[in-house]
Design an enzyme around this catalytic site. Structure first.
Site, PDB file in Angstrom:
ATOM      1  N   ARG A   1      -3.200   6.587 -12.004  1.00  0.00           N
ATOM      2  CA  ARG A   1      -4.605   6.170 -12.137  1.00  0.00           C
ATOM      3  C   ARG A   1      -5.000   5.175 -11.055  1.00  0.00           C
ATOM      4  NH1 ARG A   1      -6.880   3.791 -17.787  1.00  0.00           N
ATOM      5  NH2 ARG A   1      -5.855   1.906 -17.043  1.00  0.00           N
TER       6      ARG A   1
ATOM      7  N   ARG B   1       0.925  -3.752 -19.486  1.00  0.00           N
ATOM      8  CA  ARG B   1       0.412  -2.615 -20.262  1.00  0.00           C
ATOM      9  C   ARG B   1       1.548  -1.802 -20.881  1.00  0.00           C
ATOM     10  NH1 ARG B   1      -5.414  -1.218 -19.032  1.00  0.00           N
ATOM     11  NH2 ARG B   1      -6.067  -3.055 -17.899  1.00  0.00           N
TER      12      ARG B   1
ATOM     13  N   ARG C   1     -15.129  -0.494 -12.877  1.00  0.00           N
ATOM     14  CA  ARG C   1     -14.214   0.235 -11.988  1.00  0.00           C
ATOM     15  C   ARG C   1     -15.049   1.238 -11.194  1.00  0.00           C
ATOM     16  NH1 ARG C   1      -9.909   1.590 -16.726  1.00  0.00           N
ATOM     17  NH2 ARG C   1      -8.904  -0.429 -16.817  1.00  0.00           N
TER      18      ARG C   1
HETATM   19  N1  ATP Z   1      -3.784  15.097 -21.142  1.00  0.00           N
HETATM   20  C1  ATP Z   1      -3.775  14.511 -19.951  1.00  0.00           C
HETATM   21  N2  ATP Z   1      -3.093  15.079 -18.947  1.00  0.00           N
HETATM   22  C2  ATP Z   1      -3.071  14.522 -17.718  1.00  0.00           C
HETATM   23  N3  ATP Z   1      -3.708  13.379 -17.397  1.00  0.00           N
HETATM   24  C3  ATP Z   1      -4.410  12.760 -18.345  1.00  0.00           C
HETATM   25  C4  ATP Z   1      -4.489  13.288 -19.670  1.00  0.00           C
HETATM   26  N4  ATP Z   1      -5.238  12.457 -20.415  1.00  0.00           N
HETATM   27  C5  ATP Z   1      -5.627  11.467 -19.575  1.00  0.00           C
HETATM   28  N5  ATP Z   1      -5.131  11.642 -18.338  1.00  0.00           N
HETATM   29  C6  ATP Z   1      -5.282  10.748 -17.181  1.00  0.00           C
HETATM   30  O1  ATP Z   1      -4.515   9.595 -17.466  1.00  0.00           O
HETATM   31  C7  ATP Z   1      -5.153   8.419 -16.960  1.00  0.00           C
HETATM   32  C8  ATP Z   1      -5.372   7.453 -18.114  1.00  0.00           C
HETATM   33  O2  ATP Z   1      -6.343   7.989 -18.978  1.00  0.00           O
HETATM   34  P1  ATP Z   1      -7.535   7.091 -19.555  1.00  0.00           P
HETATM   35  O3  ATP Z   1      -8.096   6.204 -18.493  1.00  0.00           O
HETATM   36  O4  ATP Z   1      -8.452   8.001 -20.263  1.00  0.00           O
HETATM   37  O5  ATP Z   1      -6.664   6.209 -20.559  1.00  0.00           O
HETATM   38  P2  ATP Z   1      -7.172   5.075 -21.546  1.00  0.00           P
HETATM   39  O6  ATP Z   1      -6.359   5.242 -22.770  1.00  0.00           O
HETATM   40  O7  ATP Z   1      -8.639   5.145 -21.689  1.00  0.00           O
HETATM   41  O8  ATP Z   1      -6.710   3.777 -20.746  1.00  0.00           O
HETATM   42  P3  ATP Z   1      -7.240   2.235 -20.857  1.00  0.00           P
HETATM   43  O9  ATP Z   1      -7.050   1.818 -22.261  1.00  0.00           O
HETATM   44  O10 ATP Z   1      -6.332   1.510 -19.916  1.00  0.00           O
HETATM   45  O11 ATP Z   1      -8.671   2.238 -20.396  1.00  0.00           O
HETATM   46  C9  ATP Z   1      -6.444   8.875 -16.320  1.00  0.00           C
HETATM   47  O12 ATP Z   1      -6.245   8.975 -14.944  1.00  0.00           O
HETATM   48  C10 ATP Z   1      -6.705  10.241 -16.971  1.00  0.00           C
HETATM   49  O13 ATP Z   1      -7.437  11.088 -16.122  1.00  0.00           O
END
Ligand code: ATP
Length: 276
Positions: A215, A226, A121
């Site tokens: 996102r 998802r 990405r």
């Molecule tokens: N506490 C929070 N408050 C606001 N936004 C958040 C918070 N935690 C994460 N985000 C935002 O939410 C979105 C999803 O987070 P992230 O990509 O870390 O999720 P993930 O669980 O790793 O997802 P995936 O499994 O799809 O990779 C991102 O844009 C991130 O910046």
């Protein structure tokens, strides 16, 4: 005859049956309540101990001498074993965000870089965010048993390389693994209680959907998959040891709680020990 042998063996043994104990304020006990004290009581009858008004070194030496062994400064408790911490939760809950922050605030952890066959990405760095490999290379890793766990996630392979875990636990570092919920369930089967499993949860379903929309990495179709999957994944929370809510705008709090879990685990008397 049998009784005579029995009495003879009790007399030879270290066991002592005493009706009462004899104490004197300035002396060590003459008769010990348990065999463990007996060795020094036997050798050191009536060694007077200095009063507590004596100088510190004198008291120290006297206690050492009464116990018949020098004190040493070696740690009484062995350092905690390296932990394997599995961080999981539905897509969009913030696994990457929590791990990124944890990386900034905590030392002594190796964050395992997952191998994936998905495309990079924007902003992602090979070897840091993931090891981006071709599907062919990924299949080769499976073939060679190089992965602790792997899965086909939304059409792409993701897997945990064993070598990284071995290398960094041997250096005494804790290991953080970031896997999807199915992967965590598989790892639970493989690792049992030897690893810690943390489920990251959103504060609500609606917050999760909004986060995924914001996102901007999904099409509406993949977004639907998802979110539908997330509903099922919450049911698997029972396979985890801890749940941490990563609420909107409360990333710091979630990371602090993860840190507290790690600290608590390090203080356990019975340490978890994973063999990979
Ligand atoms: N506490 C929070 N408050 C606001 N936004 C958040 C918070 N935690 C994460 N985000 C935002 O939410 C979105 C999803 O987070 P992230 O990509 O870390 O999720 P993930 O669980 O790793 O997802 P995936 O499994 O799809 O990779 C991102 O844009 C991130 O910046």
């Amino acid at each position: 005859m049998l009784f005579r042998r029995l009495f003879a063996s009790i007399a030879r043994s270290d066991l002592q049956i005493t009706p009462r104990l004899v104490f004197h304020p300035n002396h060590i006990p003459l008769i010990s309540p348990t065999p463990i004290f007996r060795s020094y009581t036997r050798r050191r009858h009536y060694v007077p101990l200095p009063p507590m008004t004596a100088n510190k070194a004198e008291i120290y030496r006297a206690i050492e001498s009464a116990l018949n062994s020098p004190f040493n400064s070696d740690p009484l408790i062995a350092p905690p074993s390296p932990l394997i911490i599995v961080i999981s939760g539905p897509s969009g809950v913030g696994k990457d965000a929590v791990i990124k922050r944890l990386r900034e605030v905590r030392e002594g952890i190796h964050f395992v870089v997952t191998a994936t066959s998905r495309d990079k990405r924007p902003g992602e760095v090979d070897g840091k965010d993931y090891f981006f490999v071709t599907k062919e290379r990924f299949l080769e890793m499976i073939e060679r048993d190089e992965l602790l766990e792997y899965a086909l996630v939304y059409g792409d392979y993701k897997g945990v390389p064993k070598q990284q875990i071995r290398e960094f636990t041997s250096k005494g570092l804790d290991i953080v693994l970031r896997v999807d919920v199915q992967g965590a369930s598989t790892l639970r089967t493989i690792l049992g209680d030897s690893a810690i499993f943390i489920f990251l949860a959103p504060e609500s379903e609606s917050a999760l959907v909004n986060r995924l929309i914001d996102r901007k990495t999904e099409t509406t179709e993949t977004l639907l998959v998802r979110v539908a999957t997330a509903r099922e994944e919450v049911k698997l929370i029972k396979n985890f040891d801890y749940v941490v809510v990563n609420a909107d705008g409360k990333l710091e709090g979630a990371v602090k709680l993860v840190e507290s879990i790690i600290d608590g685990e390090k203080a356990r008397v019975r340490q978890r020990r994973a063999v990979i």
